[in-house]
Scaffold this active site. Structure first.
Site, short mmCIF file in Angstrom:
data_model
loop_
_atom_site.label_atom_id
_atom_site.label_comp_id
_atom_site.label_asym_id
_atom_site.label_seq_id
_atom_site.Cartn_x
_atom_site.Cartn_y
_atom_site.Cartn_z
N TRP A 19 -4.02 4.54 2.52
CA TRP A 19 -4.82 3.81 2.80
C TRP A 19 -6.08 4.58 2.10
O TRP A 19 -7.10 4.28 1.83
CB TRP A 19 -4.54 3.33 4.28
N ARG A 77 5.73 -7.03 -7.70
CA ARG A 77 5.29 -8.53 -7.58
C ARG A 77 3.83 -8.71 -7.97
O ARG A 77 3.04 -8.10 -7.19
CB ARG A 77 5.76 -9.48 -7.07
N THR A 124 1.36 -0.99 -0.43
CA THR A 124 0.16 0.17 0.24
C THR A 124 1.05 1.32 0.08
O THR A 124 0.95 2.51 -0.45
CB THR A 124 -1.34 -0.04 1.25
N LYS A 133 -3.49 -14.91 3.38
CA LYS A 133 -2.87 -13.72 3.45
C LYS A 133 -3.12 -12.54 2.54
O LYS A 133 -2.59 -11.42 3.00
CB LYS A 133 -1.39 -13.80 2.55
N PHE A 153 8.31 -9.55 2.34
CA PHE A 153 8.01 -9.25 3.99
C PHE A 153 9.30 -7.95 4.79
O PHE A 153 9.21 -7.01 3.62
CB PHE A 153 8.94 -10.63 4.59
#
Length: 557
Positions: free
Chosen positions: A409, A95, A74, A106, A301
């Site tokens: 967001w 990606r 985001t 997830k 991650f």
């Protein structure tokens, strides 16, 4: 009540992709259209732009993820939109999602709220078929292997040493270990297994290859197993590298889409960062550098996984250096790293947040070890209190860390203007003073590379290798693989190899239980802890809420 990501994506207007292409000085002949809103960009565009100055690359990473969420994708998308609002020529390069986690818990990888890439339903589901092509290419190699065994085994492949697995883009734990060839006339009976497609070496090669020629050369080097003389057998020897290249000839072209604010986006490649190298394709990133002045990209991650691999593996393959790094965290996640349970995150707790900052501090140290300028981005939630925000700012000022609040967001690009201005200051005034440094030299031994990653990036005291891993290290050195890069397979939830140890632990060691070689990707994989390459579904996966009602998808986040 807030709208869901899907509702926001469906209610916002989307431009035809040929109009987005025009903003990049591309015309329809440069594209392979997949309907009105998606396209692939022909690779010959790279040749045409070969003399153009390269844009600067900004990497977005994060702290160790928690159930509270960090919002890295985001932030990546919102930052690109903010830079676009400031008049910068920018592309976001990220990606593409794996279908397995989309159906699991997830979620996807299109961002969230008002900072998304669209059409998010297509991107999160089948998109342009890249991951399906990877699945087919991977399993074509498996079919050729088993057919070779059945048809006389001229290469003397030892079935017990075959390391190449089949793959499927689905979380399906029962496929981790299987037996093939059962029944008379159905081939050689042997043990096999499935990886999730994003863990396939074909995915890694797609994301590290410079062009189709390089892709084929890398595929030829894939080791599928060993013969009875204990020598490696490659795809080139099997004779199917040409077929794999044919299957992948379209998938290797980057996908062009857009954000909700019509910023151009290249979405291409999707390896996980805990079991693979976690970055979008080199081709897409390098093409974005030619088409824009600034490229915003992300790695999976936290900085201990995706960023480490981006900076040690991808930059070498892509032959570029990053201009800055954005490190994303949330006050909620910092409180979780400070010991607060998910149910209590809405309660103000300055002390826990300051304790959890230790995790953020370690990721900052890791980024600084690469000698790259950085800014900390706090992805703001409505539950963040004034006391928590002000304490966080005080801590950052005291420790000389640049920090900005992001509200992309909720507000899209407008919510990231201050972050965008800080990034511009960094890349215009600070990046020139830095000399990008890798964690290890390729001339180091595999063991030395792993130990440097564990000590410098994780903060470990050292590394322990199982007997099996040590034997594999000796074997890899004999075979000439010791000068490759290292791809660590580790839990994303902790700096250690134990997912239950959160925060910033000290006095720990990393255990490497197994080594694998990905000769086509040009790295060796070190497996730690209980990391598996085929995930499973939860008790209540997202798939149970998905449906099509009145011709519209529902339940997709």
């Amino acid at each position: 009540m807030y709208k869901t990501d899907l509702e926001i994506a469906q209610m916002n207007g989307i431009n035809k992709i040929v109009e987005i292409a025009k903003t990049l000085n591309l015309d329809e002949d440069d594209l392979e259209l997949y309907g009105k809103y998606k396209a692939k960009i022909n690779l010959d565009v790279m040749d045409r732009l070969s003399n153009k100055k390269d844009g600067k690359v900004i990497l977005v990473t994060a702290i160790n993820p928690t159930p509270a969420g960090e919002g890295k994708s985001t932030t990546t998308i919102g930052l690109a939109d903010a830079l676009n609002l400031l008049g910068e020529k920018v592309i976001v390069a990220i990606r593409e999602p794996s279908f397995g986690p989309v159906m699991g818990v997830k979620g996807g990888a299109c961002g969230g709220g008002y900072a998304q890439v669209v059409p998010m339903e297509d991107i999160n589901l089948h998109f342009t078929g890249d991951i399906h092509a990877i699945t087919t290419a991977n399993n074509a190699i498996s079919a050729i292997i088993d057919n070779h065994l059945q048809q006389g085994n001229e290469l003397s492949i030892n079935p017990k040493t075959i390391t190449w697995k089949r793959c499927l883009d689905m979380n399906d734990r029962v496929l981790r270990k299987i037996v093939v060839g059962l029944g008379n006339g159905n081939g050689v009976c042997r043990g096999d297994g499935f990886n999730i497609t994003v863990a396939s070496e074909i995915m890694a090669i797609l994301c590290l290859a410079k062009d189709l020629k390089d892709f084929k050369a890398r595929v030829e080097k894939i080791i599928i197993g060993y013969n009875y003389s204990k020598k490696p057998v490659t795809v080139k020897e099997l004779g199917c590298s040409g077929a794999v290249t044919v299957i992948m000839k379209d998938a290797i072209m980057p996908n062009l889409v857009q954000t909700l604010e019509h910023t151009p986006a290249l979405v291409h490649g999707g390896p996980f960062a805990n079991i693979a190298h976690g970055c979008n394709s080199v081709i897409a990133t390098n093409l974005a550098r030619k088409l824009s002045d600034i490229v915003i990209t992300e790695a999976g991650f936290g900085a201990d996984l995706g960023a480490e691999k981006f900076l040690n593996i991808k930059t070498r393959a892509g032959e570029f250096s990053p201009s800055a790094v954005v490190i994303v965290a949330t006050i909620r996640a910092l409180k979780m790293h400070g010991g607060v349970g998910k149910a209590d995150l809405a309660v103000e707790n300055v002390e826990a947040m300051l304790t959890g900052i230790g995790n953020l501090e370690k990721h900052i140290e890791s980024v600084k070890a690469f000698n790259v300028p950085y800014v900390v981005c706090i992805n703001k939630f409505v539950t963040d209190t004034d006391a928590e925000v002000s304490s966080l700012y005080d801590y950052m000022a005291k420790n000389n860390h640049k920090v900005e609040i992001s509200e992309v967001w909720e507000h899209g690009g407008k919510g990231g203007i201050n972050l965008a201005k800080t990034v511009l200051d960094i890349i215009n005034f600070e990046s020139g003073d830095k000399t990008f440094t890798h964690t290890y030299d390729l001339s180091d031994t595999i063991q030395e590379k792993i130990e440097k990653i564990a000590k410098i990036i994780y903060g470990a005291d050292g590394v322990d290798f199982t007997k099996n891993a040590l034997e594999q290290l000796v074997k890899f050195k004999e075979l000439g693989f010791d000068r490759m890069a290292v791809c660590m397979a580790k839990t994303p939830s902790s700096l250690t190899d134990n997912p239950k140890i959160i925060g910033r632990p000290t006095g720990f060691r990393i255990t490497v239980r197994e080594m694998m070689v990905s000769a086509g990707a040009d790295f060796v994989v070190a497996l730690t802890g209980n990391v598996v390459t085929m995930p499973g579904l939860s008790k209540n996966p997202t798939a149970m809420q998905m449906d099509v009602i009145d011709d519209k998808i529902v339940g997709l986040f």
